[in-house]
Design a protein around this motif. Structure first.
Motif, PDB file in Angstrom:
ATOM      1  N   LEU A 224       4.427  12.260   5.941  1.00 51.78           N
ATOM      2  CA  LEU A 224       4.265  10.834   6.235  1.00 51.78           C
ATOM      3  C   LEU A 224       2.878  10.382   5.770  1.00 51.78           C
ATOM      4  O   LEU A 224       1.876  11.041   6.057  1.00 51.78           O
ATOM      5  CB  LEU A 224       4.421  10.584   7.743  1.00 51.78           C
ATOM      6  N   GLN A 225       2.843   9.264   5.040  1.00 48.85           N
ATOM      7  CA  GLN A 225       1.566   8.750   4.560  1.00 48.85           C
ATOM      8  C   GLN A 225       1.650   7.249   4.367  1.00 48.85           C
ATOM      9  O   GLN A 225       2.740   6.678   4.261  1.00 48.85           O
ATOM     10  CB  GLN A 225       1.188   9.423   3.239  1.00 48.85           C
ATOM     11  N   VAL A 226       0.464   6.629   4.360  1.00 53.49           N
ATOM     12  CA  VAL A 226       0.360   5.196   4.084  1.00 53.49           C
ATOM     13  C   VAL A 226       0.150   5.035   2.585  1.00 53.49           C
ATOM     14  O   VAL A 226      -0.893   5.429   2.045  1.00 53.49           O
ATOM     15  CB  VAL A 226      -0.806   4.563   4.870  1.00 53.49           C
ATOM     16  N   THR A 227       1.154   4.518   1.900  1.00 54.47           N
ATOM     17  CA  THR A 227       1.059   4.384   0.443  1.00 54.47           C
ATOM     18  C   THR A 227       0.397   3.085   0.014  1.00 54.47           C
ATOM     19  O   THR A 227      -0.124   2.997  -1.093  1.00 54.47           O
ATOM     20  CB  THR A 227       2.464   4.454  -0.186  1.00 54.47           C
ATOM     21  N   GLU A 228       0.418   2.084   0.879  1.00 57.12           N
ATOM     22  CA  GLU A 228      -0.185   0.811   0.485  1.00 57.12           C
ATOM     23  C   GLU A 228      -0.549   0.049   1.748  1.00 57.12           C
ATOM     24  O   GLU A 228       0.223   0.025   2.715  1.00 57.12           O
ATOM     25  CB  GLU A 228       0.795  -0.013  -0.355  1.00 57.12           C
ATOM     26  N   ALA A 229      -1.740  -0.570   1.728  1.00 54.97           N
ATOM     27  CA  ALA A 229      -2.186  -1.319   2.901  1.00 54.97           C
ATOM     28  C   ALA A 229      -2.890  -2.581   2.437  1.00 54.97           C
ATOM     29  O   ALA A 229      -3.810  -2.533   1.618  1.00 54.97           O
ATOM     30  CB  ALA A 229      -3.125  -0.469   3.755  1.00 54.97           C
ATOM     31  N   THR A 230      -2.399  -3.716   2.898  1.00 51.08           N
ATOM     32  CA  THR A 230      -3.035  -5.001   2.643  1.00 51.08           C
ATOM     33  C   THR A 230      -3.196  -5.692   3.989  1.00 51.08           C
ATOM     34  O   THR A 230      -2.749  -5.188   5.033  1.00 51.08           O
ATOM     35  CB  THR A 230      -2.188  -5.870   1.688  1.00 51.08           C
ATOM     36  N   LYS A 231      -3.833  -6.845   3.976  1.00 51.17           N
ATOM     37  CA  LYS A 231      -3.987  -7.569   5.227  1.00 51.17           C
ATOM     38  C   LYS A 231      -2.679  -8.215   5.674  1.00 51.17           C
ATOM     39  O   LYS A 231      -2.603  -8.711   6.802  1.00 51.17           O
ATOM     40  CB  LYS A 231      -5.074  -8.619   5.092  1.00 51.17           C
ATOM     41  N   ASN A 232      -1.656  -8.231   4.795  1.00 53.68           N
ATOM     42  CA  ASN A 232      -0.371  -8.802   5.171  1.00 53.68           C
ATOM     43  C   ASN A 232       0.645  -7.745   5.612  1.00 53.68           C
ATOM     44  O   ASN A 232       1.515  -8.027   6.416  1.00 53.68           O
ATOM     45  CB  ASN A 232       0.229  -9.589   3.997  1.00 53.68           C
ATOM     46  N   TYR A 233       0.538  -6.540   5.087  1.00 54.70           N
ATOM     47  CA  TYR A 233       1.545  -5.526   5.408  1.00 54.70           C
ATOM     48  C   TYR A 233       0.966  -4.150   5.121  1.00 54.70           C
ATOM     49  O   TYR A 233      -0.055  -3.992   4.439  1.00 54.70           O
ATOM     50  CB  TYR A 233       2.826  -5.742   4.599  1.00 54.70           C
ATOM     51  N   VAL A 234       1.662  -3.141   5.689  1.00 58.48           N
ATOM     52  CA  VAL A 234       1.351  -1.735   5.444  1.00 58.48           C
ATOM     53  C   VAL A 234       2.660  -1.051   5.070  1.00 58.48           C
ATOM     54  O   VAL A 234       3.699  -1.270   5.720  1.00 58.48           O
ATOM     55  CB  VAL A 234       0.726  -1.070   6.685  1.00 58.48           C
TER      56      VAL A 234
ATOM     57  N   THR B 289      -5.488   3.935  10.133  1.00 57.00           N
ATOM     58  CA  THR B 289      -5.513   3.046   8.973  1.00 57.00           C
ATOM     59  C   THR B 289      -5.927   1.670   9.435  1.00 57.00           C
ATOM     60  O   THR B 289      -5.319   1.097  10.349  1.00 57.00           O
ATOM     61  CB  THR B 289      -4.121   2.981   8.305  1.00 57.00           C
ATOM     62  N   THR B 290      -6.955   1.138   8.829  1.00 51.28           N
ATOM     63  CA  THR B 290      -7.435  -0.203   9.158  1.00 51.28           C
ATOM     64  C   THR B 290      -6.667  -1.220   8.334  1.00 51.28           C
ATOM     65  O   THR B 290      -6.544  -1.073   7.097  1.00 51.28           O
ATOM     66  CB  THR B 290      -8.931  -0.334   8.892  1.00 51.28           C
ATOM     67  N   VAL B 291      -6.142  -2.255   8.963  1.00 51.56           N
ATOM     68  CA  VAL B 291      -5.339  -3.278   8.278  1.00 51.56           C
ATOM     69  C   VAL B 291      -6.268  -4.142   7.444  1.00 51.56           C
ATOM     70  O   VAL B 291      -7.202  -4.770   7.974  1.00 51.56           O
ATOM     71  CB  VAL B 291      -4.553  -4.129   9.284  1.00 51.56           C
ATOM     72  N   GLY B 292      -6.080  -4.163   6.184  1.00 50.04           N
ATOM     73  CA  GLY B 292      -6.896  -4.948   5.256  1.00 50.04           C
ATOM     74  C   GLY B 292      -6.591  -4.507   3.839  1.00 50.04           C
ATOM     75  O   GLY B 292      -5.913  -3.491   3.604  1.00 50.04           O
TER      76      GLY B 292
END
Length: 1578
Positions: A532-542, A618-621
């Motif tokens: 499990l990993q965070v492949t993409e993170a923006t301030k609108n979505y993860v 993971t920080t949302v941004g």
């Protein structure tokens, strides 16, 4: 060397060098270094490998179109400088790392360990222990060295032993153990050629067809090459006729080359041609050694389009030689990516022109387009850039549409959509983007996000598994929404494994992989998800991604996603309602700036599994930052309409999409995008700029996070062509040679670099025994002419020369070394070659050739020149002379050229000794007038100054106009003055005279040969001087000279019109040298706006005969015009004036506008008509014929001012003189039309013409008498004259051949036709002009059919006439009193005489005393009952019969009781079927209709009730006067057919009966038609 650079940079006009990337720049620099124009010739490369170089000899150059170039397969062939194979290079054997370092990996580790151990012992042990350790290390090292030496020795001995034992391993040249054998096969069969080759090293085998190497990739599926264990084969699949050839197999290695040959003959079954196979080629083809030359002409340039438009790019491709069935491979590329036909791209190849049509432009279509034409001999390319601007926004200020929408990471219910931001934001920053989706097969678009996203990537969820979708994106700012982007390619929402399975991956050993799934294991809870990993993170979505659990066969696994705020242990399930199917998930509505951890659980019907390992916090941004602004922007000049812009790349830019460039005219502050599709390079050519304007540029970078800030503005740059050093001169030749010097000539560089060539530098070197020496400068100061004498040479030595051109940009690279020339004195008598040939004024059918005379003139001076011409591609034997007589001039205009044909020229000089050597051949030139070509125009201004004017549209700022006379530049300013302004130049004659006669030409420098000439001949000079005189001493131009015309009421108008006259103009009116003035007789008028001058007179008198003159003056310009009116001219004008005057008075009352005439209507009616005017209510219009008034009836009409008289059926009685009289209180007018004699004949001819034209084609029919020819007309007139022709001769009518008219049918009857009557028949209508003839051919089948029909009808008529019939009718019902006598008689006809039979109630009866039956004279049959009684009641019939037929007649006898009658009444019918009454028959009984019905073929009869009183009996011999009887005799009407029966005849019979009774009551007998049935007669 052509393969050293990418194909898209060859022949590329608008891209400068090194455009695409740094890799390309590196390749270009290599190309320039290795160019043949380099100052040095790579001496270091020449010395490598002792003059040899190793190169790839694979036979096919790898395509440069692939973004990742393929590595060439290394070979070890030695080639010389000309790429000729001369040997084989054996690679040097290199040992492994072990032998390179001398130590094995284990030993190295032991040494390292030992060293560290010793370092430790230095600190804690004594010196003795250290010495012991060193001794052990030395022993181990010595042991290892001994082992290495032993191993090397064993390897060497083993190799020597192997060479001694294996004889084949020794190096020897190739040898064919088994050679291929020849084959003869039928078409469509396969053939395989085998051979076995030995040799060491292993030879390289190549197959040839007619000495052309076979390339299996060029014809996929046609040839198959195999090589296994020294056995080589060539398989030819489905042989066709073209495969008949000689095949050669060549084997080559370092020791030599061997070849073997085999022939293949393909036979075809006689008469069998398979249309699916290609037709046999005629003539040579490329496989037979032909070298193709490809030229791309008529090219498309840099193009500009707008979204939504359609654009076509095309080039004409010329391939020489042209083979009918050979077609090249045509490919189109955009930005080095091969294009395929689609709904956006249409490719077409017509055989000579390649076209790419972009059906609906979008910004995705912007880029570099390349056409690649591939033949067997290589390929040619051409490229140009296409720019696509945004379409007009639907809302003012809205941004441009996004572009390049793509779908990534597609899964079961999840897809990531990506796009690129537009270059145009509409003046307001873009707030974000909306993503729309549409299911394939529908037109319903659904918006995927409620709020706009700024990131150019968005995860779309909620898709239905198995369905396909397309996506589009819209941008939005404060002004509104943009247009939607181009839709993406369809993508299916499914598991990636399923998608891979559906692609049908195949394995080489079985041809197919069959993937099966295990049976799902029911009741098993799935395990943990993995990775499990965070492949993409923006301030609108993860976006999260993971892998399914490792267990296989689990039943329908789905997933729950849980989140946890960092620092807490509270896990919250995100997708509580519906678990997700895909191992991807996008989380929205997260708090920006907070940190989260995530984990995933698997679930199925058995339950929910354990959670996965949580992710890190993971920080949302936005993880991806907007790139920094690019660095310094540097613009440089490129062309007249483009600038090369380069800039420093953005620092530390991540996931960079590209750059947008904007330009602005200095001072305007309006920025326009230069590209609408991001470019990744840091260099771009901005096109579409205005020449001469100054621009500044700025750049910004773009990635998925957004657009960067703009770079600093560049320095202003003026748009004009860049300057570069000239290309090398070429064509070095020797013009003269003496003992110690040689005169050289050369041709001007093909490109002078945008600036005039300021001079040339010549170098020379000596050649001794083929070895060249060092280059020496021949001149230190540049020479301006293209000829130079090189001095201080040595006699009888050989030299080579090279030339360099120089301009203000510098000295160019030198030319190729010339041929080797021997320096020896020329002693020939004829002159040397002319030089410096130049071509100007190229047109579709002509051009001008210039040259300079030879430097070496021979023994005598040159006295003339000969010019030769030939087509560029023609052989050497095609040279032909242009002039048969030598010309002394050093120029010639060559005419009668073929348009678009390419020619070359050469010149020879002659003297008294003869004709000298030919000059160098010119470069090929096409006879084509270039678009925009102008010619010299001669002009004479208002002051009479003569000038020559020339305009050029292709100038650059450095271009100059060069005027020449007789093609020598004019330097004497006393004769002409030159003036140049902008792109126009004027040469003014100072004092034109005979010295100025000649050919004047103008050449524009720095253009593609823009030039023109004008020949000023003696006649032309005279004409120009006359025009100049007229301008100096001007004459008022006249549009029309003095003329006279008549106005209404007979007034006379004299007038003229000046073409141009000012308000100060004056006019004098003169008659016979006497001035006229305004008064009652003369009325003058002068309209200065139109220039019309007029004078009017009410009438002309004899005193007005003479000359009228108008004299004009306007400043210094004058003119006059005169009109002579004397003699017959004056009298005719005076007479016409009086007539017009009378006509005017006539038209004051009722009058005729058009006089009486006639017209014939299509219905052949004659209409007399006239057009009248000025009518009123009390105006009378009277018609007369021959002086007698025609009374008004329906034939007279008056509509819309036209009086008409219609003659419906014209005949001779209608001829006469017709007159119409109009009169009222204002006056009277008369119109007459003479329709007698010739007038009537002309009228009837016109009627006949209408009749003739309405006639139908002549047809053939048959009657019982013969054959009839007939035609119909729409209307027949008794005066119509027709002539029947037989074989073009008029027919003489007789009893057998007759003509006639029935209604509108005209016919010709041929009675009893025979074979002699066959032929061509015609009817001719005579209309007094040429007549009209209708023809028909009565012969052959037409005659046979008509004759057979005639025979049939004739036999039928004979049978009909002889058929037995009851000619007289019997009554239907007879009512008689009992005891009376009944006598009925009817007429019988038939030939032969028929047999008569009487029937009662359908039973035959015979004659006896009660019923007496008689048949007299074969015509009369009588039926008599002496005394009727009730037993006689019933139905009676008479039956007549002969061989042609049978007929019957019926009547019914009714008996009634009554008083005795005193007499006998006899009724009898005549042959017409009418009932004849006696003289005493009461009239009311005659009028009463009878009753009854008709039987079989008889008409209805009269039913009479016999009277009681005595009536005088009819004169029948069979009736006794003393007996009481009633005799009713009825006769039946003849019948044409069995079914003929009409009710109208009964009505006519009643009318006739009434008429007979009223008109002739005294007659003894009355005739009555059959009355209406159903009424008894008392």
């Amino acid at each position: 060397m052509s393969g050293s650079i990418p194909f898209y940079q060859k022949h590329h006009l608008h891209y400068d060098r090194g455009y695409r990337s740094k890799e390309t720049e590196s390749k270009l620099s290599k190309y320039q270094t290795s160019s043949r124009y380099a100052a040095s010739s790579s001496s270091s490369a020449a010395s490598f490998s002792r003059g040899l170089k190793v190169s790839s000899h694979s036979g096919l150059e790898a395509s440069r179109l692939s973004p990742v170039p393929k590595r060439a397969k290394p070979t070890y062939l030695a080639v010389d400088k000309e790429n000729q194979i001369i040997g084989y290079v054996v690679p040097i054997f290199r040992g492994s790392q072990e032998f390179a370092t001398g130590l094995s990996h284990t030993e190295e580790a032991r040494v390292r360990d030992t060293a560290s151990y010793m370092a430790g012992r230095d600190l804690f042990t004594s010196g003795l222990e250290m010495e012991r350790s060193e001794l052990i290390s030395r022993r181990e090292a010595m042991r290892g060295t001994a082992e290495r030496i032993s191993l090397n020795k064993r390897i060497h001995e083993h190799g020597e032993h192997f060479k001694r034992m294996n004889e084949d391993s020794l190096m020897h040249p190739p040898e064919f153990v088994i050679k291929p054998r020849s084959h003869t096969v039928w078409e469509k069969q396969c053939v395989r050629l085998h051979c076995t080759v030995t040799g060491w090293p292993d030879p390289r085998v190549v197959w040839y067809k007619n000495n052309v190497p076979i390339d299996p990739m060029a014809c996929p599926g046609k040839f198959t090459l195999e090589s296994r264990y020294s056995v080589h084969s060539l398989e030819i699949n489905k042989c066709d006729f073209d495969d008949t050839a000689q095949y050669r197999v060549s084997a080559m290695n370092a020791n030599g080359e061997q070849s073997a040959f085999a022939s293949v003959v393909v036979k075809r079954f006689k008469g069998e041609i398979d249309e699916s196979l290609p037709a046999p080629r005629h003539g040579p083809v490329s496989e037979y050694g032909i070298t193709f030359k490809t030229h791309i002409v008529d090219k498309f340039g840099v193009s500009f389009g707008r979204e939504g438009e359609t654009m076509s790019l095309g080039c004409t491709v010329i391939i020489y030689p042209a083979l009918n069935r050979y077609q090249p491979e045509i490919q189109w590329y955009r930005d080095d990516v091969l294009l395929s036909p689609s709904k956006w791209n249409n490719m077409h190849w017509s055989g000579d022109r390649a076209t790419l049509t972009l059906t609906h432009l979008n910004k995705e279509d912007e880029g570099l387009y390349t056409l690649r034409v591939t033949t067997k001999s290589g390929y040619e390319t051409y490229s140009a850039y296409v720019f696509v601007r945004d379409a007009d926004a639907e809302v003012e200020g809205a941004p441009g549409a996004p572009l390049d929408v793509r779908c990534l990471d597609a899964n079961k219910d999840y897809i990531i959509a990506t796009w690129k931001q537009p270059a145009v934001d509409g003046g307001e920053s873009i707030l974000g983007y909306f993503v729309d989706r549409c299911e394939v097969g529908t037109n319903h678009w659904i918006q995927c996000n409620d709020t706009p996203v700024k990131f150019a990537r968005f995860p779309v969820t909620g898709l239905v598994e198995g369905r396909s979708y397309t996506f589009r994106v819209r941008a939005v700012n404060k002004s509104g929404m943009s247009r939607p982007s181009r839709v993406s390619e369809p993508v299916a929402a499914m598991d990636p494994a399923d998608r891979a399975r559906m692609r049908g991956t195949s394995a080489p050993w079985t041809g197919q992989i069959i993937v099966t799934e295990e049976e799902p294991a029911e009741g098993i809870v799935p395990g943990r998800p993995l990775e499990l990993q965070v492949t993409e993170a923006t301030k609108n979505y993860v976006v999260l991604s993971w892998k399914p659990p490792g267990e296989k066969g689990l039943e329908g696994v789905m997933y729950y996603v849980e989140k946890c705020v960092s620092g807490t242990d509270s896990w919250q399930r995100v997708n509580t309602e519906i678990p997700v199917k895909s191992p991807r998930f996008a989380l929205f509505d997260l708090a920006e700036g907070k940190s989260y951890s995530f984990r995933v659980r698997c679930c199925n019907s058995a339950g929910v599994g354990e959670p996965s390992d949580p992710t890190d916090a993971t920080t949302v941004g936005d993880k991806l930052d907007i790139p920094s602004a690019p660095g310094k922007v540097v613009p440089t000049r490129n062309t007249d309409t483009s600038v090369v812009v380069s800039w420093e790349a953005s620092q530390d830019a991540k996931e960079l999409v590209g750059y947008y460039i904007e330009s602005s005219v200095v001072g305007s502050n309006e920025w326009q995008p230069c590209n609408n599709k991001p470019v990744k390079a840091t260099r771009f050519i901005c096109h579409g700029l205005m020449t001469g304007e100054k621009y500044v540029f700025r750049v910004r970078a773009v990635n998925a996070a957004g657009l960067s800030q703009f770079s600093p503005e560049s320095e202003p740059v003026e748009v004009k062509a860049a300057i570069a050093s000239p290309t090398p001169p070429f064509g070095i030749s020797v013009l003269e040679c003496v003992r110690d010097s040689m005169v050289l000539a050369w041709k001007q560089p093909t490109c002078i670099g945008g600036a005039d060539v300021t001079g040339y530098f010549v170098d020379y070197r000596e050649v001794i025994d083929g070895v060249t020496g060092k280059w020496h400068e021949a001149n230190i100061k540049a020479v301006s002419e293209r000829a130079y004498r090189v001095s201080d040479l040595k006699e009888n030595r050989k030299y080579q020369f090279q030339v360099r051109a120089a301009n203000m940009a510098g000295v160019g690279i030198p030319s190729l070394p010339s041929d080797t020339f021997l320096c020896e004195e020329w002693t020939i008598a004829v002159p040397g070659p002319p030089h410096d040939l130049q071509i100007r004024e190229v047109r579709n059918d002509s051009l001008v050739l210039l040259w300079k005379p030879p430097v070496y003139q021979g023994r005598d001076p040159v006295n003339g020149f000969y010019i030769d011409i030939k087509e560029a591609e023609a052989p050497h034997e095609a040279w032909r002379g242009v002039n048969t007589q030598a010309t002394e001039k050093k120029y010639i205009k060559i005419k009668n050229l073929k348009e678009s044909e390419t020619y070359v020229f050469r010149v020879r000089a002659q003297n008294k000794a003869g004709v000298g050597n030919v000059s160098d051949v010119t470069e090929p030139v096409s006879a084509v007038t270039k678009p925009g070509t102008k010619e010299i125009v001669v002009d004479v201004d208002d002051d009479g100054i003569i000038s020559l004017n020339f305009e050029c549209c292709d100038m650059i700022p450095d271009s100059k106009f060069v005027w020449s006379k007789n093609y020598e530049e004019m330097t004497d300013p006393s004769r002409m003055t030159m003036e140049t302004k902008g792109n126009k130049s004027k040469a003014v004659f100072n004092a034109p005279g005979e010295d100025d006669i000649g050919i004047y030409s103008c050449l524009v420098t720095h253009t593609d040969g823009a030039s023109s000439s004008y020949t000023l001949s003696e006649e032309e000079l005279k004409r120009l001087l006359e025009i100049s005189h007229d301008h100096k001493f001007p004459i008022i131009p006249l549009k029309s000279e003095l003329a006279v015309e008549l106005l209404e009421k007979g007034r006379v108008r004299f007038w003229l019109q000046a073409e141009k006259i000012s308000a100060n103009g004056k006019v004098d009116y003169v008659f016979n040298d006497n001035a006229l003035s305004q008064g009652e007789k003369y009325k003058m008028n002068f309209d200065k706006n139109t220039g019309v001058i007029e004078m009017t007179m009410d009438s002309l008198t004899p005193a007005d005969e003479g000359t009228f003159t108008f004299q004009l003056q306007d400043g210094k310009a004058t003119n006059q015009s005169s009109l002579v009116l004397i003699g017959d001219v004056f009298k005719e004008l005076q007479k016409e004036s009086e007539f017009q005057r009378k006509e005017w008075f006539r038209k004051q009352g009722p009058h005729f506008i058009e006089y009486l005439g006639y017209e014939v209507t299509p219905e052949c009616c004659v209409v007399l008509k006239c057009k009248v005017g000025n009518m009123k209510k009390d105006t009378s219009a009277l018609w007369y014929k021959d002086g007698r008034e025609i009374k008004a009836d329906e034939n007279l009409g008056f509509t819309e001012g036209v009086l008409k008289l219609e003659i419906a059926q014209i005949s001779k009685k209608d001829s006469g003189v017709y007159e119409v009289v109009l009169k009222d209180d204002r006056g009277k007018d008369t119109s007459t039309l003479n329709l007698t004699d010739q007038g009537f004949k002309d009228l009837m001819n016109e009627v006949f013409s209408f009749i003739a034209n309405s006639s139908t084609p002549l047809k053939i029919t048959s009657t019982d008498q013969g054959i009839r020819l007939y035609t119909f007309v729409s209307y027949y007139n008794d005066l119509l004259q027709v002539t029947w022709h037989y074989k073009d001769s008029a027919i003489a009518f007789s009893d057998r051949i007759k003509s006639g008219v029935v209604g509108e049918q005209l016919w010709l009857q041929i009675t009893e036709p025979t074979e002699k009557d066959t032929g061509k028949y015609a009817i001719e209508f005579n209309d007094g002009k040429g007549g009209l003839r209708r023809t028909v051919e009565l012969s052959g089948q037409a005659f046979d059919d008509a004759f057979a029909e005639f025979q049939r009808l004739k036999a039928a008529a004979i049978a009909e006439r002889g058929r037995a019939r009851v000619a007289g009718g019997l009554p239907d019902v007879v009512t008689i009193q009992e005891g009376k006598a009944l006598n009925l008689t009817c007429n019988i006809s038939g030939d032969p005489v028929p047999e008569v039979t009487w029937l009662k109630n359908d039973r035959e009866i015979t004659s006896d005393d009660h019923i007496i039956l008689k048949f007299a004279s074969g015509k009369f049959a009588s039926f008599t009952i002496t005394a009727v009684n009730p037993s006689d009641s019933g139905k009676y019939s008479i039956l007549v019969k002969n061989k042609y037929g049978t007929e019957s007649g019926d009547f019914t006898l009714e008996i009634i009781e009554g008083t005795p009658d005193l007499g006998v009444t006899s009724y009898m019918t005549d042959a017409e079927g009418n009932v004849v009454f006696g003289p005493n028959t009461p009239k009311e009984k005659m009028k009463t209709p009878g009753t009854g019905t008709k039987t079989q073929k008889r008409k209805e009869s009269v039913t009479k009730i016999l009277p009681m009183e005595n009536i005088e009996a009819s004169a029948e011999p069979e009736v006794q006067k003393d007996e009481e009887e009633v005799a009713v005799v009825a006769s039946e009407e003849p019948k044409a057919t069995d079914s003929e029966q009409t009710g109208d005849a009964e009505e006519v019979a009643d009318q006739r009966l009434a008429a007979d009774q009223s008109d002739a009551p005294e007659q003894p007998e009355a005739t009555v038609e059959e009355p209406e049935p159903g009424v008894e007669t008392a």
